[in-house]
Enzyme design. Sequence first.
Site, mmCIF file in Angstrom:
data_model
loop_
_atom_site.group_PDB
_atom_site.id
_atom_site.type_symbol
_atom_site.label_atom_id
_atom_site.label_comp_id
_atom_site.label_asym_id
_atom_site.label_seq_id
_atom_site.Cartn_x
_atom_site.Cartn_y
_atom_site.Cartn_z
ATOM 1 N N ARG A 230 0.844 -1.186 0.000
ATOM 2 C CA ARG A 230 0.000 0.000 0.000
ATOM 3 C C ARG A 230 0.887 1.246 0.000
ATOM 4 N NH1 ARG A 230 -2.070 -3.852 3.472
ATOM 5 N NH2 ARG A 230 -4.227 -4.519 3.054
ATOM 6 N N LYS A 273 -4.316 -1.746 9.758
ATOM 7 C CA LYS A 273 -5.698 -1.846 10.237
ATOM 8 C C LYS A 273 -6.000 -3.212 10.832
ATOM 9 C CE LYS A 273 -7.958 1.665 7.385
ATOM 10 N NZ LYS A 273 -9.008 1.938 6.395
ATOM 11 N N HIS A 364 -2.812 3.750 -6.233
ATOM 12 C CA HIS A 364 -3.506 2.571 -5.694
ATOM 13 C C HIS A 364 -3.613 1.456 -6.735
ATOM 14 C CE1 HIS A 364 -4.433 4.731 -2.048
ATOM 15 N NE2 HIS A 364 -4.962 5.706 -2.750
ATOM 16 N N ARG A 367 -0.743 -1.315 -6.696
ATOM 17 C CA ARG A 367 -0.911 -2.473 -5.798
ATOM 18 C C ARG A 367 -1.790 -3.524 -6.478
ATOM 19 N NH1 ARG A 367 -1.378 -4.663 -0.619
ATOM 20 N NH2 ARG A 367 -3.467 -5.224 0.092
ATOM 21 N N HIS A 390 -4.213 -9.220 2.824
ATOM 22 C CA HIS A 390 -5.677 -9.169 2.811
ATOM 23 C C HIS A 390 -6.222 -9.860 4.059
ATOM 24 C CE1 HIS A 390 -5.606 -8.958 -1.886
ATOM 25 N NE2 HIS A 390 -5.553 -7.760 -1.344
ATOM 26 N N TYR A 400 -8.146 -12.818 -7.939
ATOM 27 C CA TYR A 400 -7.649 -14.047 -8.578
ATOM 28 C C TYR A 400 -8.567 -14.469 -9.725
ATOM 29 C CZ TYR A 400 -5.891 -18.816 -9.125
ATOM 30 O OH TYR A 400 -5.363 -19.974 -9.641
#
Length: 422
Positions: A230, A273, A364, A367, A390, A400
């Site tokens: 990120r 997070k 972004h 990524r 994730h 995927y």
Amino acid sequence: MAERRKDVKGRNLKDGEDQMPDGRYRFRYIDKNGQRQAVYSWCLVPTDKVPTGKRNGLSLREKEAEIQKDSQDGIDGRKADKITLNDMFNLYMAGKHELKQSTKTNYNYMYTNYVSESLGLKKIRSIKYSDIKAFYNFLIREKGFKPNSMEIINTILHPTFTLAVRDGYIRTNPTDGAMAEIKKSHNWEKPKRHALTIEEQEAFINYIAGSDIYRHWLPLFTVFLGTGCRVGEIIGLRWKDCDFEGQTISINHNLVYRQQDSGKCEMHITTPKTSAGCRTVPMLAEVRAALLQERKRQMKEGSSTAEIDGYTGFVFTNRFGYVHNPQTINRAIERIYTACNEEEKAKAEKEHRKPVLIRHFSVHNLRHTFCTRFCENETNIKVIQDIMGHSDISTTMNIYAEATESKKKESFDNLEGKIKIS
């Protein structure tokens, strides 16, 4: 038998009811705390006409029914009539000790600027589902709110009303289902973040590598496209997080640029997070070379002297020796692909062919691009999830599935004529 009390119209009054000298009706009762309370109305029943010049409202019998239902459901109606949404929001935020400071600041900013002086002033008990819908539509039409901003507002209001339900101030949450209906009525779908195609990715990197103007950005974008980290993880990366001998990168914090309660925007360090955000990413040879190139530059021009929340020794810095701002990186990306596209258009015109242009993208998307390339070459979903950090495997699965769609076509093209099927 005692004679029933009557009002001036000769109607029987129930226990607790009486009519006052000024004509108002009163109902006196004992609340759940044993306190004596009273409610008033100019009308005994809903069909009564309100006296001229007097305020319209619920009849006394309607108020009695509410009091009885509140008592049965454990609702504290009198307190609910005094508490505003602002009061409830402050109570909710006071209990959210686990929120990161950046998230708390963002919530307070959005609430103060868009809720507190309008819906926030209303009594919590008076706010209905229709009020929420009208408020959400107002934010969209008058304030120009987009899906992400609306999600933040709903993320703030829904748990605030949930707390009011659990504390016995209101019976139901008026925000339930409101956001889903807003999305449906405005045909909102969460925008999908696209990955650069292989051709776009190669054109972008090749242009930077061959440009005297933009070549200094190459190490940064190499690390972006070679790790899938990120933006906050990359701009906050320190030399001590890079293990050149073991060829790994430790991701253990984020660098965020947020508006503070004071209104000033500042850089701050936060932890990831979720626990999945703390991870170790293997260092590809090209990433290692890019990092060493950046170290060599810093040794020549001087290392970063920036200190943010006690963190020092940042890998990527601007010409002033300070860490990069995400907006600055996005502006650089736009300048680069715009210049690349202009060059490609001119080249394609000379060669009488259609130009291969790079679509608009932001930091972004880098990524997402790495994750797509990784999914195209790796079948172990858990490995991909771990590298990307994730917390929810469905996020990995969605990327995927998207990434392997073209691979299925390629696989069938290779299968053509190789098996007996007719």
